[in-house]
Scaffold this motif. Structure first.
Motif, PDB file in Angstrom:
ATOM      1  N   VAL A  93      -1.936  12.029  -2.957  1.00  0.00           N
ATOM      2  CA  VAL A  93      -1.486  13.257  -1.881  1.00  0.00           C
ATOM      3  C   VAL A  93      -2.292  14.294  -2.078  1.00  0.00           C
ATOM      4  O   VAL A  93      -2.220  14.910  -3.122  1.00  0.00           O
ATOM      5  N   ARG A  94      -3.065  14.602  -1.042  1.00  0.00           N
ATOM      6  CA  ARG A  94      -4.086  16.139  -1.169  1.00  0.00           C
ATOM      7  C   ARG A  94      -4.224  16.635   0.103  1.00  0.00           C
ATOM      8  O   ARG A  94      -4.133  15.893   1.216  1.00  0.00           O
ATOM      9  N   ASN A  95      -4.052  17.881   0.088  1.00  0.00           N
ATOM     10  CA  ASN A  95      -4.211  18.714   1.310  1.00  0.00           C
ATOM     11  C   ASN A  95      -3.033  18.229   2.474  1.00  0.00           C
ATOM     12  O   ASN A  95      -3.478  18.184   3.456  1.00  0.00           O
ATOM     13  N   GLY A  96      -1.763  17.776   2.122  1.00  0.00           N
ATOM     14  CA  GLY A  96      -1.164  17.292   3.022  1.00  0.00           C
ATOM     15  C   GLY A  96      -1.220  15.832   3.387  1.00  0.00           C
ATOM     16  O   GLY A  96      -0.709  15.341   4.646  1.00  0.00           O
TER      17      GLY A  96
ATOM     18  N   ALA B 205       0.738  -1.036  -0.017  1.00  0.00           N
ATOM     19  CA  ALA B 205      -0.063  -0.006  -0.028  1.00  0.00           C
ATOM     20  C   ALA B 205       0.892   1.178  -0.085  1.00  0.00           C
ATOM     21  O   ALA B 205       0.435   2.193  -0.735  1.00  0.00           O
ATOM     22  N   ASP B 206       1.879   1.381   0.791  1.00  0.00           N
ATOM     23  CA  ASP B 206       2.672   2.450   0.940  1.00  0.00           C
ATOM     24  C   ASP B 206       3.368   2.590  -0.563  1.00  0.00           C
ATOM     25  O   ASP B 206       3.570   3.931  -0.940  1.00  0.00           O
ATOM     26  N   GLU B 207       3.656   1.797  -1.100  1.00  0.00           N
ATOM     27  CA  GLU B 207       4.706   1.745  -2.338  1.00  0.00           C
ATOM     28  C   GLU B 207       3.551   2.356  -3.611  1.00  0.00           C
ATOM     29  O   GLU B 207       3.927   3.113  -4.523  1.00  0.00           O
ATOM     30  N   VAL B 208       2.400   1.802  -3.537  1.00  0.00           N
ATOM     31  CA  VAL B 208       1.534   2.119  -4.573  1.00  0.00           C
ATOM     32  C   VAL B 208       0.866   3.398  -4.491  1.00  0.00           C
ATOM     33  O   VAL B 208       0.416   4.229  -5.267  1.00  0.00           O
ATOM     34  N   LEU B 209       0.525   3.917  -3.056  1.00  0.00           N
ATOM     35  CA  LEU B 209      -0.319   4.843  -2.703  1.00  0.00           C
ATOM     36  C   LEU B 209       0.476   6.091  -2.108  1.00  0.00           C
ATOM     37  O   LEU B 209      -0.118   6.975  -1.539  1.00  0.00           O
ATOM     38  N   ALA B 210       1.759   6.201  -2.233  1.00  0.00           N
ATOM     39  CA  ALA B 210       2.815   6.964  -1.714  1.00  0.00           C
ATOM     40  C   ALA B 210       2.452   7.369  -0.077  1.00  0.00           C
ATOM     41  O   ALA B 210       2.105   8.264   0.367  1.00  0.00           O
TER      42      ALA B 210
ATOM     43  N   SER C 260       9.432  14.602  -2.083  1.00  0.00           N
ATOM     44  CA  SER C 260       9.417  14.401  -3.636  1.00  0.00           C
ATOM     45  C   SER C 260       8.046  15.238  -4.005  1.00  0.00           C
ATOM     46  O   SER C 260       8.024  16.234  -5.190  1.00  0.00           O
ATOM     47  N   HIS C 261       7.027  15.088  -3.410  1.00  0.00           N
ATOM     48  CA  HIS C 261       5.747  15.851  -3.590  1.00  0.00           C
ATOM     49  C   HIS C 261       5.944  17.234  -3.517  1.00  0.00           C
ATOM     50  O   HIS C 261       5.468  17.984  -4.411  1.00  0.00           O
ATOM     51  N   GLN C 262       6.578  17.572  -2.482  1.00  0.00           N
ATOM     52  CA  GLN C 262       7.059  19.214  -2.324  1.00  0.00           C
ATOM     53  C   GLN C 262       7.418  19.917  -3.436  1.00  0.00           C
ATOM     54  O   GLN C 262       7.420  20.847  -4.034  1.00  0.00           O
ATOM     55  N   LEU C 263       8.752  18.943  -3.718  1.00  0.00           N
ATOM     56  CA  LEU C 263       9.439  19.563  -5.203  1.00  0.00           C
ATOM     57  C   LEU C 263       8.787  19.389  -6.254  1.00  0.00           C
ATOM     58  O   LEU C 263       9.005  20.254  -7.249  1.00  0.00           O
ATOM     59  N   ASP C 264       7.794  18.440  -6.567  1.00  0.00           N
ATOM     60  CA  ASP C 264       6.904  18.255  -7.707  1.00  0.00           C
ATOM     61  C   ASP C 264       6.226  19.586  -7.681  1.00  0.00           C
ATOM     62  O   ASP C 264       5.841  20.306  -8.646  1.00  0.00           O
ATOM     63  N   LEU C 265       5.652  19.974  -6.599  1.00  0.00           N
ATOM     64  CA  LEU C 265       4.526  21.179  -6.401  1.00  0.00           C
ATOM     65  C   LEU C 265       5.354  22.420  -6.787  1.00  0.00           C
ATOM     66  O   LEU C 265       4.936  23.294  -7.634  1.00  0.00           O
ATOM     67  N   ALA C 266       6.679  22.504  -6.382  1.00  0.00           N
ATOM     68  CA  ALA C 266       7.547  23.730  -6.509  1.00  0.00           C
ATOM     69  C   ALA C 266       8.006  23.421  -8.111  1.00  0.00           C
ATOM     70  O   ALA C 266       7.864  24.632  -8.680  1.00  0.00           O
ATOM     71  N   ASP C 267       8.234  22.582  -8.784  1.00  0.00           N
ATOM     72  CA  ASP C 267       8.608  22.354 -10.129  1.00  0.00           C
ATOM     73  C   ASP C 267       7.366  23.055 -11.001  1.00  0.00           C
ATOM     74  O   ASP C 267       7.630  23.651 -12.169  1.00  0.00           O
ATOM     75  N   ARG C 268       6.055  22.516 -10.721  1.00  0.00           N
ATOM     76  CA  ARG C 268       5.112  23.215 -11.453  1.00  0.00           C
ATOM     77  C   ARG C 268       4.641  24.610 -11.080  1.00  0.00           C
ATOM     78  O   ARG C 268       3.628  24.943 -11.676  1.00  0.00           O
TER      79      ARG C 268
ATOM     80  N   ALA D  49       2.400  25.782  -0.325  1.00  0.00           N
ATOM     81  CA  ALA D  49       2.257  26.282   1.047  1.00  0.00           C
ATOM     82  C   ALA D  49       1.552  25.586   1.717  1.00  0.00           C
ATOM     83  O   ALA D  49       1.755  25.374   2.950  1.00  0.00           O
ATOM     84  N   ARG D  50       0.151  25.231   1.321  1.00  0.00           N
ATOM     85  CA  ARG D  50      -1.116  24.796   2.162  1.00  0.00           C
ATOM     86  C   ARG D  50      -0.614  23.323   2.620  1.00  0.00           C
ATOM     87  O   ARG D  50      -0.772  22.853   3.886  1.00  0.00           O
ATOM     88  N   SER D  51      -0.242  22.527   1.747  1.00  0.00           N
ATOM     89  CA  SER D  51       0.316  21.161   1.891  1.00  0.00           C
ATOM     90  C   SER D  51       1.374  21.148   2.933  1.00  0.00           C
ATOM     91  O   SER D  51       1.114  20.059   3.618  1.00  0.00           O
ATOM     92  N   THR D  52       2.329  21.952   2.572  1.00  0.00           N
ATOM     93  CA  THR D  52       3.497  21.922   3.724  1.00  0.00           C
ATOM     94  C   THR D  52       3.079  22.163   5.209  1.00  0.00           C
ATOM     95  O   THR D  52       3.279  21.408   6.213  1.00  0.00           O
ATOM     96  N   TRP D  53       2.310  23.301   5.180  1.00  0.00           N
ATOM     97  CA  TRP D  53       1.906  23.755   6.573  1.00  0.00           C
ATOM     98  C   TRP D  53       0.976  22.722   7.101  1.00  0.00           C
ATOM     99  O   TRP D  53       1.157  22.139   8.292  1.00  0.00           O
TER     100      TRP D  53
END
Length: 628
Positions: free
Chosen positions: A523-526, A379-384, A392-400, A407-411
């Motif tokens: 990954v949604r809303n942190g 489950a962890d490998e398939v569903l992050a 990695s999710h934070q950096l993807d959001l920064a890339d985009r 900011a919201r997800s990180t907080w």
């Protein structure tokens, strides 16, 4: 289901007694019988041997090796084909008759009807060998994720041997028992993930997941191919959350229904975490809606260690699901006593003492006569789900340039973990609440982006481009550097006690669906594993559904190494067998050991040397050749 051995060799170098000895090295699986057959194969002979754990169709007619009605194809098979009911119906429409209710016969018939093209149709966990006398060839294949193991060696006389367990191969006198020094160097460097074909035993190779090969009767490989490769670059358009949640739940429920197909009792492992709790609660819902089965759950718990204990969550889920809950508290004394036997079944050293918790849970299931266990691996490998994925999710959001979402997800992510940490004394023993990148740091990457790590894997992994970091990490985890090890641990522990583990999160139709979804489904809303949490609405207790912390399947090894395991563990860390190995630095380990005794937590760094010393001791003692 069982274990298999196959030997292809010249008749002069071959005996049924030898193959029987190899078969008998397979993990004990109870009084369900065993079989062996020998067939001519050109200038060679081929022996197919099997040791059975009866799950579907308990009759003798379903025993293996199994030969087709026309006598041309013979199979030995380890695992389960979960969609055998649907495949059987499809084959019956083609006029094919069956004499058993077993999935083995369906698999053999599927091969006879479709040839190797049957592989993409199989929904299950499997490793099998089929000798086709009409085509004069051998088909060898392994399931998509590698839930079931298969190892092989080339014999000096030009033949080959295959087995579900490496120790079975070592009963053959022509198979040397040596250490693969190159792989050993990877292990001591902390970079051995069981991600390739080579093992820690010289000359013994594993067939990779999702791989098949055809051999001729001379032992030469005629064809080898990968029949499934996930596509992490094919991303479906975003859809309403409710729609994706309903689709996910429907696929997950169907996965569980198929994994309930059994003629022996089925239970569940229950760690108290989100994944196993969801399995237990979906099963409970199916039971309430009319499915007839007795629901037991099995857990490892440490109620005297409140920082690591999952007991409250286990009890909460058991009450909500109305299951018969059984628990065990593994002890350091038990680990010392059983360590050698545990390593014998695991066959290679392992990186965490938590493997012993699985071992104890499998034994607990045997004590309560529950043969099949549904578990949450994958489950962890398939569903992050792993918390370190969040970077990695934070950096993807920064890339985009999704600054608001970043900011919201990180907080939200940081706040939830910080609040959760306040509920535990020394919470870093349980989880790291500072695992995400600080908001200021990740915002700086918008102007000064980090490079995208590229390598060492390519097949089934998306390109190393900005915005694909999380997807690359998930692809590598599923196929290479996380899941393969976990599947080895789970399978060996279950088989050691004659149990069968089934993993609903690794239904390939569910996995393919998850891979195709946009990142925000996972990954949604942190919240990581968001679609699973949303699907648990009305099924899971709220404190489990929306818990922020993640402890994993953790043993209190840090405390054990300061207590009952202290002398036993140091004897292994300082073993002379380790002295000349690359990366072994006794003064540095002594420093880490002293720091640990003073209160630091260096248990992970210690354990990999403890496990390696135990494994090398078994080499020195001749255990791999002669038997434990």
């Amino acid at each position: 289901m069982c274990g298999l051995v196959t030997v292809l060799a010249p008749p002069a170098h071959f005996s049924e007694e030898l193959v029987a000895r190899m078969r008998d090295r397979l993990a004990h699986r109870g009084p369900d019988g065993f079989g062996l057959t020998v067939k001519p194969a050109g200038a060679m002979s081929i022996a197919l041997a099997h040791r059975r754990l009866s799950i579907v169709d308990l009759s003798e007619a379903a025993a293996q090796p199994m030969t087709s009605g026309d006598g041309t194809a013979t199979i030995v098979f380890n695992g389960e084909i979960y969609n055998f009911v649907e495949l059987r119906q499809e084959l019956e429409k083609e006029g094919i008759a069956f004499r058993t209710r077993s999935d083995t016969e369906v698999l053999l018939a599927a091969y006879r009807h479709w040839g190797a093209d049957c592989l993409p149709r199989l929904n299950g966990m499997f490793a099998f060998v089929i000798w086709d006398s009409a085509r004069q060839e051998i088909l060898v294949a392994r399931d998509r994720f590698g839930e079931k193991p298969l190892f092989h060696v080339t014999l000096p006389d030009g033949g080959m041997a295959f087995a579900s367990e490496m120790k079975a191969l070592f009963a053959h006198p022509q198979v040397p028992v040596g250490v693969n020094q190159a792989v050993l160097a990877k292990y001591t460097a902390g970079s051995y993930y069981e991600d390739g074909e080579e093992t820690l035993f010289e000359g013994v190779r594993r067939l990779p997941p999702a791989t098949a090969m055809v051999l001729g009767p001379d032992g030469q490989v005629r064809r080898r191919w990968r029949y499934w490769t996930p596509d992490y670059e094919r991303i479906a358009p975003a859809r309403p959350e409710r729609e994706t949640t309903e689709e996910f739940l429907s696929l997950f429920q169907e996965s569980i229904r198929k994994r309930l197909r059994s003629d022996v009792p089925v239970g569940t492992s229950l760690s108290g975490g989100l994944d196993s709790s969801m399995i237990v609660c979906v099963l409970s819902d199916l039971r309430l809606k009319g499915s007839q089965f007795h629901q037991n759950s099995f857990s490892a718990r440490f109620d005297e260690d409140p920082t690591l204990s999952e007991g409250d969550f286990i009890d909460m889920v058991a009450r909500a699901a109305h299951v018969h809950s059984h628990g065990v508290s593994p002890t350091p004394e038990g680990l010392m006593e059983e360590s050698r036997r545990l390593h014998w079944h695991q066959e290679e050293p392992f990186l965490s003492a938590s493997i012993y918790l699985q071992w104890c849970v499998a034994r607990l299931a045997r004590e309560h006569e529950t043969t099949v266990l549904l578990d949450g691996q994958g489950a962890d490998e398939v569903l992050a789900g792993y918390q370190y994925y969040f970077r990695s999710h934070q950096l993807d959001l920064a890339d985009r340039r999704h600054v608001f979402d970043l900011a919201r997800s990180t907080w939200l992510f940081n706040r939830r973990l910080r609040v959760a940490s306040q509920g535990y004394k020394d919470s870093k023993r349980r989880f790291n609440h500072e695992i995400a990148m600080p908001l200021r740091e990740v915002l700086r990457t918008i102007k000064h982006p980090y490079g995208v790590y590229a390598g060492p894997y390519e097949v089934g992994v998306p390109k190393a481009v900005p915005g694909m970091r999380l997807r690359r990490q998930l692809a590598e985890s599923v196929q290479y550097n996380s899941l393969p090890m976990l599947l080895r641990y789970a399978d060996r522990n279950a088989m050691a006690f004659g149990r069968e583990g089934r993993l609903p999160f690794l239904d390939y139709e569910l996995v393919d669906w998850c891979i195709a979804q946009p990142d925000e489904v996972m990954v949604r809303n942190g919240w990581q594993k968001h679609v699973l949490r949303a699907a648990g609405e009305g099924l899971l207790p709220k404190p489990v559904q929306w818990r922020a912390d993640k402890v994993g399947y953790a043993a209190p090894l840090d405390l054990w190494l300061r207590g009952q395991l202290k002398d036993w563990a140091w004897e292994r860390v300082s073993s002379p067998l380790l002295a000349d190995l690359p990366g072994y630095d006794l003064p540095q380990l002594r420093k880490l050991w002293d720091e640990h005794q003073a209160g630091a937590n260096n248990s992970w760094a210690m354990w990999r040397w403890i496990s390696l010393a135990e494994w090398l001791t078994m080499h020195r003692d001749g255990a791999w050749r002669n038997g434990a």
